[in-house]
Design a protein around this motif. Structure first.
Motif, PDB file in Angstrom:
ATOM      1  N   GLN A 200     223.172   5.965 -36.904  1.00 52.06           N
ATOM      2  CA  GLN A 200     224.521   6.182 -37.398  1.00 52.06           C
ATOM      3  C   GLN A 200     225.343   4.898 -37.488  1.00 52.06           C
ATOM      4  OE1 GLN A 200     226.242   9.104 -34.788  1.00 52.06           O
ATOM      5  NE2 GLN A 200     224.984  10.793 -35.605  1.00 52.06           N
ATOM      6  N   SER A 201     224.819   3.799 -36.970  1.00 49.85           N
ATOM      7  CA  SER A 201     225.616   2.570 -36.901  1.00 49.85           C
ATOM      8  C   SER A 201     225.739   1.916 -38.272  1.00 49.85           C
ATOM      9  CB  SER A 201     224.961   1.578 -35.932  1.00 49.85           C
ATOM     10  OG  SER A 201     223.699   1.163 -36.409  1.00 49.85           O
ATOM     11  N   ILE A 202     226.877   1.267 -38.492  1.00 51.05           N
ATOM     12  CA  ILE A 202     227.124   0.471 -39.691  1.00 51.05           C
ATOM     13  C   ILE A 202     227.743  -0.845 -39.244  1.00 51.05           C
ATOM     14  CG2 ILE A 202     227.383   2.445 -41.243  1.00 51.05           C
ATOM     15  CD1 ILE A 202     230.422   2.107 -40.983  1.00 51.05           C
ATOM     16  N   TYR A 203     227.612  -1.855 -40.112  1.00 47.38           N
ATOM     17  CA  TYR A 203     228.209  -3.139 -39.790  1.00 47.38           C
ATOM     18  C   TYR A 203     229.731  -3.056 -39.933  1.00 47.38           C
ATOM     19  CZ  TYR A 203     223.607  -5.377 -39.961  1.00 47.38           C
ATOM     20  OH  TYR A 203     222.321  -5.737 -39.727  1.00 47.38           O
ATOM     21  N   PRO A 204     230.480  -3.844 -39.167  1.00 44.46           N
ATOM     22  CA  PRO A 204     231.943  -3.900 -39.354  1.00 44.46           C
ATOM     23  C   PRO A 204     232.285  -4.495 -40.715  1.00 44.46           C
ATOM     24  CG  PRO A 204     231.218  -5.560 -37.776  1.00 44.46           C
ATOM     25  CD  PRO A 204     230.034  -4.687 -38.038  1.00 44.46           C
TER      26      PRO A 204
END
Length: 814
Positions: A200-204
């Motif tokens: 679920q992670s995405i880059y800032p």
């Protein structure tokens, strides 16, 4: 020490092997490979792959041969570069031959090696002088793992349970994450505790904005902070929490440990560098770094994180969320090289010292050179990240699917972070696992009989058990090549066994007598044991790689999931591949019959072609519409690339067939006279041939007598008259020359006249330019006078080459 007789036998064996290898190379060079490539693209692709494999092998051999010397191996990337770098290859061979010559002199006694009592006294070591490559790599250090709170025993049989004691930045609770689940092969394992968070992670947002790269701090005027206490760890953690990007790298030791040790961790921000001692007894308390490592708002920049991710889980219980792997970024950008040393030189103009890559990082305190080398791995990494990010954004095309290169790097990095450390199970019966005997034997080209196969499996299992007990690496106990050599030779004496073990470690010397008993027992049991081919059947790839039964864990138990499986884990899919045997050859197709594989046996007397090239005749092209291979790729054949002659099946000659043979020494006049008389000429040399063939009942008798020019009276008479005419011409010419000197004139009929010669009448003389051509006795026009014959007083050119005249022939019936 090998005896003189043994050395002579070895020399003869090596010489014979070189001769056979040379013959094999000549056999390959004699085949028309260019033609094979032109008619079958599969052959071209296969040969291209073999070229790449051989170039890779040559590069590896050059690198090994130049280790510890001043020679630099040439760069070999294609066939043309071999010619360009041939001078460097010759230098490497010369260096090896010089070393071999020195060893032979020592062996034969021409040069005596000084005994320890007579060796020269060594000067005192210079503390400021850097250590050599050998001294950096091999250190006699007490094993630090014995001081850990949990000393590794290397005999765990249960699935590996994550070392987490808490789960910061959790989307799924800690209790729900640490659960057993069935694996793909039917066994049980623990799920990745941060699997959902990683997916679920995405880059800032800062990762999608082009900004000017932030220059790194001066390397020479700054230093790194050494972290080896809980207080220093907490101070570092406070600085890391306020950073937007951090760089991380590890130094690993895998010689004096069965599964390996994370010996050092380097962490850098824009302002500071830290070097963390991961060999402290309280190393499990480093899990507090998960507060930063699993925070998706902080980008973790690593290079080549495939092994680092697994090592962090195994030793420290650390996981990564929000990973950016610069290795994948450099590959997507198409850089010629993807190593960290190349990126450091490209962006920071910094050269690393490669001799510290394989150093023993357990040394405490660290030498200054190793300390600075470890710091340089992360000091410039964030600046490299800035440049790669800007270039990825510039080359991205968001208008097409998967056009964002930043997102592609993110997905590939997720695949690395989703790896799980699993203990690999070693099965002595099936040899499954990454370090099992099945995969090791599959990579070798040897073939064992029953006894050798039993000794191989027994020695392989003994090495694994000994390495577990001593907490040493497998290769420190016994190398793979030594295992294969011992299985092939089956030594039963200790000196012979030690002669096959190179290099010999102190741990191996202590347990070598035990191995002698293992070999003897396995050799006796192998007489009735299974054949090698019975247990080397094709298996499922996952079974060979990960094992099936939870019996005993394997060394270096690192779950390096393949790239395909890591990518499918991001998408929530699982794939498995299997090894299949095709019914027909993908290389030759229908050219080789279906029973070729079963009937063909590899030669045992020396090296030869792995796949003998079949004879390429016109019969291959008889069927115009058939494919030459079973490959699904159908390529139309150029008519100009087919056989030069049309293929015709063998048939018996008919009686009325007429053909012509070239005859030597047969006059046209004889041929004409005999044809007019209706007589067929018969070659005399064929009399005996015809008689022999007639005796065998295979051919009809044919007699064609050969005419001899010396027996022909007419020919002899014509030659005699020609010799007489030539002799008369020479005599008249000589008489005319002598008469001019004496004032005597000789007319055209050969009569001599004395007195003054008559005055030449120019008016009544015949014209030179328009003279009538006189005819000789045979009625042919004589050659006229050429007034310009001697106008050019110059040397003549090369004589005109005479063309070969057509041979005399005769037509006859068979």
């Amino acid at each position: 020490m090998t005896t003189d007789r043994g050395f002579k036998e070895l020399k003869s064996e090596v010489s014979a092997a070189l001769v056979k290898t040379t013959r094999t190379v000549g056999q390959i060079a004699g085949e028309d490979l260019a033609f094979q490539r032109s008619i079958n693209p599969e052959v071209d692709r296969s040969l291209h792959q073999q070229n790449k494999r051989l170039l890779s092998l040559v590069r590896t051999l050059n690198k090994t041969a130049t280790a510890g010397s001043e020679n630099v191996p040439p760069s070999l990337h294609n066939a043309e570069s071999v010619d360009d770098g041939w001078r460097g290859i010759v230098d490497i061979l010369d260096n090896l031959l010089e070393k071999a010559d020195a060893c032979l002199d020592e062996f034969t006694g021409a040069v005596r090696k000084l005994t320890p009592d007579h060796q020269l006294e060594k000067p005192a070591a210079d503390l400021k002088k850097p250590l050599s490559k050998h001294e950096y790599r091999y250190q006699n250090i007490p094993k630090p793992q014995r001081l850990f709170r949990k000393v590794p025993t290397n005999d765990e049989t249960a699935p590996f349970k994550p070392l987490l004691r808490s789960k910061p930045n959790a989307a799924v609770s800690f209790e729900e994450s640490i659960v057993l689940a069935p694996a793909q092969d039917g066994s049980m394992h623990y799920n990745h505790p941060y699997e959902q968070e990683i997916n679920q992670s995405i880059y800032p947002d800062s990762a999608y904005v082009q900004n000017k790269p932030i220059i790194y701090q001066p390397f020479d005027s700054t230093t790194a902070t050494w972290v080896d206490t809980p207080e220093a760890l907490q101070a570092m953690l406070r600085d890391l929490k306020i950073a937007r990007e951090i760089a991380v790298d590890l130094e690993h030791h895998d010689v004096h440990s069965y599964v390996g040790l994370v010996s050092l961790m380097q962490i850098s921000t824009r302002e500071k560098d830290w070097i963390v001692d991961t060999l402290v007894p309280w190393r499990e308390d480093l899990q507090v770094l998960n507060e930063v490592f699993t925070d998706p708002r902080i980008i973790k920049v690593l290079h080549g994180s495939s092994s680092d991710i697994v090592w962090l889980q195994r030793d420290l219980g650390l996981y990564m969320v929000g990973l950016f792997d610069t290795y994948h970024a450099s590959r997507l950008l198409g850089y010629p090289k993807n190593g960290l040393a190349y990126l450091l030189h490209r962006f920071a103009n910094y050269q690393t010292d490669k001799r510290y890559q394989m150093a023993d990082w357990r040394m405490r305190p660290l030498p200054e050179q190793m300390y600075e080398y470890a710091r340089s791995d992360t000091h410039f990494l964030l600046y490299i990240f800035d440049n790669l990010r800007n270039e990825l954004l510039t080359k991205s095309d968001t208008a097409i699917p998967n056009g964002s290169l930043i997102d592609n790097v993110r997905d590939l990095s997720k695949g690395e972070a989703l790896q799980r450390y699993e203990r690999q199970f070693y099965d002595s019966k099936t040899g499954s696992g990454l370090s099992g005997w099945y995969s090791m034997l599959g990579r070798s080209s040897g073939h064992f009989n029953r006894e050798q196969f039993a000794v191989f499996r027994a020695v392989h299992e003994w090495r694994d058990q000994t390495a577990r007990q001593k907490d040493e690496s497998l290769f420190h106990i016994l190398s793979n090549q030594s295992v294969l050599t011992i299985a092939r030779e089956m030594p039963t004496r200790l000196p012979d066994l030690l002669g096959y073990c190179h290099p010999i470690s102190p741990a191996m010397r202590k347990v070598a007598p035990e191995l002698i008993g293992v070999i003897q027992q396995a050799k006796a049991a192998g007489e009735t044991g299974p054949e090698m081919k019975e247990l080397m059947e094709p298996r499922d790839h996952a079974q060979v790689q990960f094992g099936t039964a939870p019996a005993i864990s394997t060394p270096q138990a690192v779950s390096h999931v393949s790239a395909a499986n890591r990518t499918s884990s991001v998408l929530g899919k699982r794939q498995s591949s299997s090894l299949a045997t095709l019914p027909t050859s993908q290389f030759w197709g229908s050219t080789i019959g279906g029973g070729f594989k079963e009937n063909w046996q590899p030669p045992t007397d020396g090296p030869s072609l792995a796949i003998p090239l079949p004879p390429l005749t016109a019969e291959v092209f008889e069927k115009q519409g058939s494919d030459l291979s079973s490959s699904p790729i159908n390529v139309p054949i150029d008519p100009g690339a087919r056989a030069e002659h049309r293929y015709t099946k063998k048939r018996k000659p008919r009686e009325d067939d007429v053909f012509i043979v070239k005859e030597a020494g047969y006059s046209k006049r004889q041929k004409k006279s005999e044809m007019q008389d209706g007589v067929e000429p018969v070659l005399a040399s064929e009399k005996n041939v015809g008689a022999n063939n007639n005796a065998d009942g295979d051919f009809e008798q044919m007699e064609i007598p050969l005419r001899d020019a010396e027996d022909d009276e007419e020919t002899q008479e014509r030659a005699r008259r020609k010799r007489e005419r030539n002799l008369e011409k020479k005599l008249r010419k000589q008489q005319r020359k002598d008469g001019e000197n004496r004032g005597t004139v000789i007319d055209q009929n050969g009569r001599m006249e004395t007195g003054e010669p008559e005055t030449f009448d120019y008016e009544n003389a015949p014209s030179v330019f328009y003279a009538r051509q006189e005819k000789d006795r045979g009625g042919k026009a004589s050659k006229g006078i050429d007034p310009y014959a001697k106008s050019l007083n110059a040397p003549k050119g090369m004589r005109k080459a005479q063309k070969e005249g057509a041979g005399r022939s005769m037509t006859y019936k068979s």
